[in-house]
Design an enzyme around this catalytic site. Structure first.
Site, PDB file in Angstrom:
ATOM      1  N   HIS A 283       0.057   8.097   3.538  1.00 46.16           N
ATOM      2  CA  HIS A 283      -0.716   8.619   2.401  1.00 46.16           C
ATOM      3  C   HIS A 283      -1.732   7.580   1.917  1.00 46.16           C
ATOM      4  O   HIS A 283      -2.904   7.902   1.695  1.00 46.16           O
ATOM      5  CB  HIS A 283       0.240   9.011   1.268  1.00 46.16           C
ATOM      6  CG  HIS A 283      -0.451   9.355  -0.003  1.00 46.16           C
ATOM      7  ND1 HIS A 283      -0.950  10.604  -0.264  1.00 46.16           N
ATOM      8  CD2 HIS A 283      -0.736   8.598  -1.095  1.00 46.16           C
ATOM      9  CE1 HIS A 283      -1.522  10.603  -1.460  1.00 46.16           C
ATOM     10  NE2 HIS A 283      -1.400   9.404  -1.992  1.00 46.16           N
ATOM     11  N   GLU A 284      -1.295   6.340   1.761  1.00 48.48           N
ATOM     12  CA  GLU A 284      -2.203   5.281   1.314  1.00 48.48           C
ATOM     13  C   GLU A 284      -3.294   5.014   2.349  1.00 48.48           C
ATOM     14  O   GLU A 284      -4.458   4.784   1.997  1.00 48.48           O
ATOM     15  CB  GLU A 284      -1.424   4.004   0.999  1.00 48.48           C
ATOM     16  CG  GLU A 284      -0.418   4.137  -0.130  1.00 48.48           C
ATOM     17  CD  GLU A 284      -0.995   4.688  -1.421  1.00 48.48           C
ATOM     18  OE1 GLU A 284      -2.188   4.465  -1.708  1.00 48.48           O
ATOM     19  OE2 GLU A 284      -0.250   5.362  -2.146  1.00 48.48           O
TER      20      GLU A 284
ATOM     21  N   HIS B 213      -6.139   7.387   2.048  1.00 47.46           N
ATOM     22  CA  HIS B 213      -7.107   7.003   1.012  1.00 47.46           C
ATOM     23  C   HIS B 213      -8.125   6.012   1.578  1.00 47.46           C
ATOM     24  O   HIS B 213      -9.312   6.075   1.260  1.00 47.46           O
ATOM     25  CB  HIS B 213      -6.401   6.369  -0.193  1.00 47.46           C
ATOM     26  CG  HIS B 213      -5.641   7.337  -1.027  1.00 47.46           C
ATOM     27  ND1 HIS B 213      -6.207   8.460  -1.579  1.00 47.46           N
ATOM     28  CD2 HIS B 213      -4.342   7.341  -1.411  1.00 47.46           C
ATOM     29  CE1 HIS B 213      -5.297   9.118  -2.276  1.00 47.46           C
ATOM     30  NE2 HIS B 213      -4.146   8.462  -2.177  1.00 47.46           N
TER      31      HIS B 213
END
Length: 165
Positions: A141-142, A145
């Site tokens: 998820h990070e 980004h």
């Protein structure tokens, strides 16, 4: 995907120019109230420009310092480094710098201005509470980004707002 990345880059430019414009208008108002609007505007323009440029180049370091993140030792956090590296290879990203925050709260964040200058910070609480599959989901998820340039917009926004405060 490319439209999202281009949109995030445009948002970054609008954010920086909007920040400079707001501070210039504040400088104009303060300068006018004090009897010399031109000097207040020039001072505000210089200060806001320096703050915007500094935020662009150093916002990741500021975010890591504020959260008291330390570089994750490769030997001590081998599992984490391997996980991040594997996900980066799968996602076609350069491996970001990996940081640890000594905190019991489970949390993680990504910061930086682009994928080549990115960092990911993970709390010890998150490492202790999650198994490999769960941790892989958080790190992925990070990394998303980072890949989508979301980190640039959010990191700049936080840094600029913090500098105003």
């Amino acid at each position: 995907m490319n439209d999202l990345i281009a949109s995030n880059k445009r948002r970054t430019l609008f954010l920086m120019f909007g920040f400079v414009l707001v501070l210039v208008l504040v400088g104009l108002a303060v300068g006018t109230l004090m009897g010399n609007g031109v000097s207040g505007t020039i001072i505000a323009l210089v200060i806001s420009s320096v703050m915007a440029i500094t935020s662009y180049w150093k916002s990741d370091k500021i975010a890591l310092a504020v959260s008291r993140a330390v570089p994750a030792d490769v030997n001590e956090y081998r599992r984490l480094h391997n996980l991040v590296e594997g996900l980066c290879i799968a996602g076609g990203l350069p491996k970001p710098q990996v940081y640890i925050i000594h905190d019991d709260a489970p949390n993680a964040f990504a910061t930086g201005r682009n994928p080549k200058n990115a960092a990911i910070a993970i709390t010890t609480g998150l490492l202790n509470q999650m198994n490999r599959v769960e941790l892989e989901g958080v790190v992925a998820h990070e990394l998303s980004h980072i890949k989508n340039y979301d980190i640039l917009v959010s990191t700049l926004a936080v840094t600029l707002v913090g500098s105003i405060a």
